[in-house]
Structure formats: C-alpha cells, structure tokens
Scaffold this motif. Structure first.
Motif, PDB file in Angstrom:
ATOM      1  N   GLN A  66      25.373  42.537  44.683  1.00 12.72           N
ATOM      2  CA  GLN A  66      26.603  43.191  45.131  1.00 12.72           C
ATOM      3  C   GLN A  66      27.281  42.364  46.222  1.00 12.72           C
ATOM      4  O   GLN A  66      28.499  42.217  46.239  1.00 12.72           O
ATOM      5  N   LYS A  67      26.480  41.796  47.109  1.00 10.62           N
ATOM      6  CA  LYS A  67      27.049  40.981  48.179  1.00 10.62           C
ATOM      7  C   LYS A  67      27.684  39.704  47.620  1.00 10.62           C
ATOM      8  O   LYS A  67      28.730  39.260  48.104  1.00 10.62           O
ATOM      9  N   TYR A  81      36.962  48.414  46.665  1.00  7.64           N
ATOM     10  CA  TYR A  81      36.643  47.319  47.576  1.00  7.64           C
ATOM     11  C   TYR A  81      37.753  46.271  47.565  1.00  7.64           C
ATOM     12  O   TYR A  81      38.172  45.790  48.633  1.00  7.64           O
ATOM     13  N   ARG A  82      38.232  45.920  46.381  1.00 10.47           N
ATOM     14  CA  ARG A  82      39.305  44.924  46.298  1.00 10.47           C
ATOM     15  C   ARG A  82      40.566  45.411  46.999  1.00 10.47           C
ATOM     16  O   ARG A  82      41.319  44.620  47.568  1.00 10.47           O
ATOM     17  N   GLN A  89      36.247  38.099  47.907  1.00  7.91           N
ATOM     18  CA  GLN A  89      36.920  37.627  49.111  1.00  7.91           C
ATOM     19  C   GLN A  89      37.517  36.236  48.895  1.00  7.91           C
ATOM     20  O   GLN A  89      38.659  35.972  49.269  1.00  7.91           O
ATOM     21  N   GLN A  96      27.445  43.796  38.571  1.00  4.46           N
ATOM     22  CA  GLN A  96      28.157  43.883  39.846  1.00  4.46           C
ATOM     23  C   GLN A  96      29.266  42.839  39.925  1.00  4.46           C
ATOM     24  O   GLN A  96      30.373  43.127  40.389  1.00  4.46           O
ATOM     25  N   MET A 134      33.497  43.492  39.634  1.00  2.36           N
ATOM     26  CA  MET A 134      34.338  43.132  40.768  1.00  2.36           C
ATOM     27  C   MET A 134      35.544  42.278  40.348  1.00  2.36           C
ATOM     28  O   MET A 134      36.512  42.142  41.099  1.00  2.36           O
ATOM     29  N   GLU A 190      30.991  40.689  46.180  1.00  5.14           N
ATOM     30  CA  GLU A 190      31.994  40.911  47.232  1.00  5.14           C
ATOM     31  C   GLU A 190      32.473  39.583  47.813  1.00  5.14           C
ATOM     32  O   GLU A 190      33.652  39.416  48.123  1.00  5.14           O
ATOM     33  N   LYS A 191      31.547  38.632  47.974  1.00  2.00           N
ATOM     34  CA  LYS A 191      31.941  37.323  48.502  1.00  2.00           C
ATOM     35  C   LYS A 191      32.909  36.616  47.553  1.00  2.00           C
ATOM     36  O   LYS A 191      33.921  36.057  47.994  1.00  2.00           O
ATOM     37  N   ASP A 249      27.369  37.621  54.959  1.00  2.00           N
ATOM     38  CA  ASP A 249      28.158  38.326  53.942  1.00  2.00           C
ATOM     39  C   ASP A 249      27.401  38.449  52.629  1.00  2.00           C
ATOM     40  O   ASP A 249      27.708  39.321  51.813  1.00  2.00           O
ATOM     41  N   ALA A 302      34.399  48.871  42.693  1.00  2.00           N
ATOM     42  CA  ALA A 302      34.909  47.515  42.835  1.00  2.00           C
ATOM     43  C   ALA A 302      36.401  47.515  43.117  1.00  2.00           C
ATOM     44  O   ALA A 302      36.901  46.745  43.946  1.00  2.00           O
TER      45      ALA A 302
END
Length: 560
Positions: free
Chosen positions: A470-471, A556-557, A478, A493, A497, A474-475, A386, A553
C-alpha cells in the motif's frame, strides 16, 4: 509524456495501440499474458537492444512507434539527431525490426541511427525493471548513484582528466624502466634492425618502379621486336617509306587544288592533322627504342634488389613505406632507451606535479560527494519512511584509498533494517522487498534531478506485500502527480491506485496466440482486482472488496 504506444508483430502481440494518460497508468494481467512484452516493445522504440526472436512468428517485420507530448524542443538528443518537433509539438519515435536483422529508426519521419535513438530515448523515459534492485548489491555502482544525484559530472570530469594524465605518465615511466640486461638486448636488437634498413637505402615508390623495370627486362626481346615493327611501319626503311611519308605525299598531292574546292580543303586539313599526329607517334616509338638498352647484368641486379626488398618486407612491413615507418619508430625507441635516465628524471618531475594535482582535485571531488551524500541520505530516509520503512537507518560510507579512475575513496551504501542493529552493507542484510523499496526510493530521488517526463516500473513490487504494498502504491501515486508513471504490477493495491488501468489479456484465434491490451472501466477494474486478489474464482465478496479498494485509492488521490 508518452501519449501512444503502437505495436505490430512483437512476440504474441499482433497489433495494439495503447493510449496512456497523465498520472498513474497500471498494466495487469495473467503471468505470461504479455505484460513484459509491452515493456520490451517500449525499450525497443527507445533504442534498446533487441533480438530477431522478438518478431512474431511468421512475420517478416515488427514495428513499434511511440508518441510523446510536452517535449522540450531543445533536448540535446533531439539536436544530435537533427530532429525537431512537429507542428503540434509532438515527437514520434519509430523503429522497424526486420527478420534479417536490419533496423530502421525514425524520429518524426527522419532516419536516425539506433545510437541516436537510444540517446534521445534516455531523455524521454526511464525504465525501472524488476531486477534493478539487485544493482544495489553491486557496491561499485553506489558512487555513480551519488554522482548522479549530486550532479557532479563537472567535478568528476576534472578529476578523471587529472587522473588520466597521472596514469599516462606512470605508463610512460614503466615502459622506460628495464634492467641492464634487458636494456642491452633491446639496444642490440634495435641497432641491428636500424643498420639493416639503413644499408638497404630504401626510398618511397622504389618497389613499384623496380617491378615495372623487372617486367620490362624479363620480356625485353618481345617488347623490342614489337616496337621495332611499329617503327618500321611509321618511319619506313631503306627500301620503303613509312606511314608518315605516305601521309605527307597524300597531303602534297592535294595541296595545289585544295583552294578550289571546299571538300578537298577539308580533306587536306584532316591529312595535315593526321600527319602531325603520326609524326609525334613515330618520334615516341623511336625514343622507346632507345630505352630498350639493357643487359643481362641489369636484370640480375634488379632481381637481386627485388629479392632483398621481399626479405626485408617479411621482417619489417608489407611495403617500403611501412618499412621506413618502422625505421623511424626504431630510431625513436633507441633514442628513448639511450636517454631513458634523463627522460625518467624529467617525467618524475611531471609525475610528482600530476600526483599532487590529482590528490587536490580528488579531495575537492570527495568534499562535493560528502555534501551530496548528506542530502541524499535525508532524501532516501524520507522516501523510505513513505514506503513503510521509517525505522530503517541509511548511511553513505566513504573509505579513503589510493586515487583510482573514479576518485580517491570507495563509496558504499549502508543500512540497518531493525532498531538496535549496526549499519551494515546493503548486500548483507537487505531482503528482496527491502531492496525493491530502497531502489524505488533512489529512483524517485534521482528522477527529480532529471527532466525525464515518464517513469516506467516493471514489476517493482517483487517481494513486497501487505501494508508495504500500500505504501509503494501511495508513493507511485505521489510521483505521478508531477511525472507520468507506467507500472506493470501483480499487486491489487498498486493497480487500484492507478488513474488508468490496462489489462493485458492473452487468447487464441485461428490456431494462433494473440494478446490484447484493453483499458478497463470501473466494473472491469473491480473484476480484474478481484482476480488478482482471489485467483480464478471471483466472488461477490472479492468484488465488493475490490470496489472498496478503488474507493480508498480515489480518496487518497483526491488529497494529493
């Protein structure tokens, strides 16, 4: 969840109230603006170590308080400090730091110790600092990470108890082993000490009695003269009566008229009481005269005995009781040496059994660890995938060894960052960015094993950039769906987010530096993201890019 952080007079922050929200909270700002000070303040209110230097210059006191909601009422740390949630189910921690070094800690208004505050804070919030990734370089920590993930406290505790018993038996046997020459010297020394103390015939309380008698003997004439004078006054002599007889005569004078007058009867009664007391005093003084029967020879004997005790105290203890304790200990030690061979044989049998038990319990711990390691490897690899590290291979290596305090094997994490490369220790091949992401992955996995509701990441993006950043963003997004996340970052980034974005801004007012923490709306977020991306010169293109970053962002959320 952390609802509110209140700060007063911490470094450059004169006063700030930060209202955090569920989900992903990001803090950004110029270098030196005070972002890390917010984390320091948070660490302080959770019972972390502090320094008086943390108090704002010119202030006598600093205050930090943190308000938590959704806290379980049965937290062990809450029970240990005798605290409880308030009527609204909130938990408020507070810590005051005085310039003189004193601390005052409270849990919902109840005073607690710093240690109690620290224990409770560890159950509420976990801070992952920017240098925590370096901890992965310390292979001695790897086993502890695995034990935490596998929840192996019980198995580890059982092993440590068995190992501790074995180690204690070895210590006892080592203490009994000595060559014949050393043994003879020790026996001679102990024998001499025991005989010297036994000849002294010590008894508890003797020294106090001896010193009291010596004082009496040294001042005998003075005491005798004083007591004789008192005896003469109370009992009289051949020519005059003493106080006792005079009081008796006074009472006799009133005896035949006391029944006719109430006041006279009262005086007579008092005279009778006085006569009885005087009579008792006269007897006590007369008895004391009998005790002053001493001679120069007795004083010499007492002096000699006191000198003997003084010399013995210099060698064996500061009091007679201490010397008697030394005597008992010496007797036991001599007995142990003289029976050492028998004792060693007995301990050897016990040690053999203890070693077998340690090996058995150690094997059970290793088996449990290997089972946990398989699961941890899978979880870490998933987390790394991830985080844009899908090609990384991660493994946990077990090297059998002699039983030690933490087990019968050495544990270390291995990785291969590139295809075709052999697995090697993390310390030898991982870059700073890889360490940061591996540590983030490990923290995320371990956090799932805990009931902690808030995770704080202080510049975990160190060494991370581009697609990897970016990863990481995103993690964290999550993770923030099931735990509150607070993140201090320099990366656009990560900031984009976040569900909530705070800016830490430093300024000057009245000749003093101050820092403010502001929650940003969308327009201010765009400006802050443009600043992070392009520096001091914010262009329309940067603002447009920042807006697109926020839109991406948010999209994605929305999928989480």
């Amino acid at each position: 969840m952390l609802e509110l952080l209140h700060i007063e007079n911490i470094a450059v922050i004169e006063q700030a109230d930060i209202q955090f929200r569920p989900g992903f909270n990001a803090l950004t700002g110029e270098t030196g603006a005070g972002k890390s000070i917010v984390i320091d303040a948070l660490g302080a209110v959770l019972g972390g170590r502090t320094s008086r230097d943390l108090i704002r210059t010119g202030s006598k006191r600093a205050v930090v308080s943190a308000e938590f909601s959704g806290v379980e009422a049965d937290l062990p740390g809450l029970a240990q400090c005798g605290g409880s949630l308030d009527e609204e189910g909130l938990l408020i921690l507070q810590r005051e730091l005085d310039a003189d070094g004193k601390n005052l800690c409270r849990v919902n208004g109840r005073p607690v110790t710093v240690a109690q505050l620290r224990a409770l804070g560890a159950e509420l919030l976990n801070i992952h600092g920017q240098h925590d990734g370096q901890q992965l370089l310390d292979e001695e920590r790897h086993g502890a990470y695995l034990d935490t993930f596998g929840r192996l406290d019980g198995a580890l505790g059982e092993y440590r108890a068995a190992y501790g018993s074995m180690a204690e038996l070895r210590r006892k046997m080592d203490a009994l082993r000595m060559d014949e020459a050393e043994k003879a010297r020790k026996v001679d020394s102990l024998t001499f000490q025991i005989q010297e103390l036994e000849r002294a015939e010590l008894r508890p309380g003797e020294e106090e009695e001896l010193l009291e008698r010596r004082d009496l003997l040294r001042n005998g004439e003075k005491y005798l003269s004083a007591v004789q004078g008192a005896d003469g006054c109370l009992n009289g002599d051949d020519e005059t009566g003493g106080a006792v007889s005079l009081i008796q005569e006074a009472a006799n004078s009133l005896a035949h008229v006391k029944g006719r007058n109430g006041r006279l009867e009262e005086i007579w009664n008092r005279l009778e009481q006085l006569r009885c007391e005087a009579y008792d005093l006269a007897d006590s003084v007369r008895d004391m005269l009998g005790e002053f029967d001493f001679s120069p020879e007795e004083l010499d004997a007492v002096e000699n005995r006191a000198d003997q005790l003084y010399r013995l105290k210099k060698k064996y203890g500061s009091t007679v009781e201490d010397m008697l304790t030394f005597l008992d200990r010496s007797r036991r030690e001599l007995d142990e040496i003289e029976t050492a061979d028998d004792t060693l044989a007995r301990l050897a049998g016990q040690l053999s059994a203890a070693e077998k038990k340690t090996v058995v319990v150690g094997a059970a711990l290793t088996k449990a660890r290997k089972s946990a390691a398989e699961e941890l490897e899978k979880r870490i690899l998933k987390e790394l995938a991830d985080l844009d590290m899908g090609r990384v291979r991660f493994s946990i290596e077990f090297t059998p060894g002699e039983p030690g305090p933490d087990g019968c094997d050495a544990i270390r994490f291995l990785m291969s960052a590139n295809a075709g490369e052999d697995l090697k220790p993390i310390a030898r091949i991982a870059s700073g960015g890889e360490l940061a992401r591996i540590m983030l992955a490990l923290k995320n996995v371990l956090a799932e094993q805990e009931q902690i509701g808030t995770l704080v990441f202080d510049e975990v993006d160190t060494g991370v950039s581009g697609r990897a950043a970016q990863k990481v963003a995103e993690k964290l997004a999550q993770v923030s769906r099931h735990k509150q996340v607070l993140c201090v970052t320099h990366l656009p980034q990560l900031a984009a987010m976040a569900d909530v974005h705070f800016s830490v801004e430093k300024g000057e007012r009245g000749g003093r530096t101050f820092t403010e923490v502001l929650q940003l709306d969308r327009r201010r977020r765009m400006e802050e993201l443009a600043r992070i991306t392009g520096g001091s010169k914010v262009t329309d293109a940067l603002l447009q890019s920042a807006g697109e970053l926020l839109d991406g962002a948010e999209a994605y959320r929305g999928k989480l």
